[in-house]
Enzyme design. Structure first.
Site: not given
Ligand code: IMP
Length: 427
Positions: A16, A13, A40-41, A223
């Site tokens: 990017k 977040d 999410g962008h 991420q």
């Molecule tokens: P997962 O990727 O859904 O398995 O989640 C694993 C961890 O990564 C959790 O703490 C999510 O909140 C975090 N996470 C996954 N995608 C994002 C992102 O795009 N931004 C911020 N945190 C993320």
């Protein structure tokens, strides 16, 4: 001939999407290399806002090739919804290419992600419940379904029969959930294959050709560094490698061809999900940053935890990705903050740590050591050149640069394309 890997240098977040969109204008290809629709962008073009989860934000430029690399896990339903969303807004999606080797998020992945999070109870990871972890588990276990399999009914049926037997056992016996019907899944996924087949390609070959022709390639990390499976705050991480090296594996592109690594960082820090966060602000300053920065997840809508800029963490990101340039985002969010802190080190059991601890337990016991900077208390959102920035803001940026020894290339002062200050050109 040039390539830039753009990565998140914090917990995701970092903004990017906006920086990718800005650089995509000059890029011939924009490539995603890991993650899935957990990302999410948000990109703002004129008065229009675009929210993308899977398709690279370069799609908003008509002549850009946009690639979903082999390292990405693809939920075809989400992909089709995103394509429809873009087409409905008159965006040309013909430049999209999806690796035949990318793994597919199946219905049992989504179910298992959700059920396993529930089972973890208080120890939950806080995943996005999009099936990301279970899809990568199957990839490593060699029982995944790949995009190319969706085009071959016999192959898909055979693979699915073997996998679904095991998944249904898990669903029924461990989680006491309803099993899935093979014919239903098969029909649905073969139909998805038909709908996306025009986009499926050998993307490693494609990207290497584009680069070798002397064109510009932008790799877009999803991420962030601290969510990296190997280098993040394990187990509170995602299941892929967002760091710069992930681009080589997730696309099939050699490390000697990577020219620059752009680390995107917010002027402060945020985190969604569980896990330690040394500079977290549980006070009204944190609330103010959340409000001013609209810090609510694009994918899940969850409020993000907010805190001060953490230099220990950023220097760790520089180390693991070889960051050569910085994009500092959301500087304007700090416009109304009177005193701004930078964490320059951690105190652990009375000793100052200069480097980021590997142990999560140690990290959770670290106390941040801060230096304080006066805020600029004026709006920066209309500023378009570095010289016009208030002196205090310049000092803040220069201090970050001094402590990291990395050049600042881009400063963002708002969500719009034009709210961008360039101090060094990357392409
Ligand atoms: P997962 O990727 O859904 O398995 O989640 C694993 C961890 O990564 C959790 O703490 C999510 O909140 C975090 N996470 C996954 N995608 C994002 C992102 O795009 N931004 C911020 N945190 C993320």
């Amino acid at each position: 001939m040039s390539s830039v890997v753009l990565i998140g240098a914090q917990w995701g977040d970092e903004g990017k999407g906006k920086i990718t969109d800005f650089l995509a204008e000059k890029a011939d290809a924009v490539v995603r290399y890991q993650g899935g629709n957990n990302a999410g962008h948000t990109v703002v073009v004129g008065d229009e806002e675009f929210k993308l989860h899977l398709i690279p934000s370069g799609i908003l430029y008509p002549d850009t090739i946009c690639v979903i690399g082999n390292g990405v896990v693809v939920d075809p339903q989400v992909l089709l919804e995103e394509l429809e969303y873009l087409k409905a807004r008159n965006i040309d999606v013909s430049g999209l290419r999806i690796s035949t080797n990318a793994h597919v998020i199946m219905p049992y992945h989504r179910l298992l992600d959700e059920l396993e999070e529930e089972r973890r109870g208080e120890n939950k990871i806080g995943t996005t419940k999009r099936g990301i972890g279970p899809a990568y588990m199957d990839k490593a276990a060699r029982s995944g379904i790949r995009i190319g399999d969706l085009l071959d009914p016999d192959e898909l049926k055979q693979r699915l029969a073997a996998v679904l037997d095991q998944k249904n056992l898990l669903l029924e016996r461990v989680y006491e959930a309803r099993p899935l019907d093979i014919e239903d899944v098969l029909d649905k996924y073969l139909a998805y294959g038909e709908k996306i087949k025009e986009f499926i390609a050998d993307t490693s070959h494609l990207i290497n050709q584009i680069y070798d022709r002397g064109e510009r390639v932008l790799f877009e990390g999803a991420q962030g560094t601290l969510l990296d499976l190997d280098h993040g705050t394990y187990p509170f991480v995602t299941s892929s490698n967002p760091i710069a090296g992930g681009a080589c594996v997730g696309v099939g592109f050699g490390p000697t061809k990577i020219d620059k690594v752009l680390g995107v960082v917010k002027a402060y820090t945020t985190r969604v999900g569980e896990g330690p966060f040394p500079t977290e602000l549980n006070d009204e300053v944190g609330d103010e940053i959340r409000r001013a920065g609209h810090e609510f997840g694009t994918t899940t809508g969850r409020p993000r935890r907010c805190g001060w800029f953490d230099m220990v963490m950023f220097n760790y990101a520089v180390q693991v990705s070889g960051i050569s340039h910085v994009a500092l985002t959301k500087l304007d969010v700090l416009d109304g903050v009177e005193k701004i802190k930078i964490c320059t080190g951690y105190k652990y059991k009375g000793d100052k740590l200069e480097s980021f601890p590997n142990s999560l337990k140690q990290l959770s016991l670290c106390e941040p050591v801060y230096e304080e900077h006066p805020g600029w208390m004026s709006s920066t959102s209309e500023v378009r050149s570095y010289e016009q920035l208030p002196d205090e803001a310049k000092r803040y940026i220069e201090r970050i640069q001094e402590l990291s020894k990395v050049k600042t290339a881009i400063i963002a002062v708002g969500p719009k394309r034009e709210q961008t200050i360039v101090t060094e050109s990357l392409f």
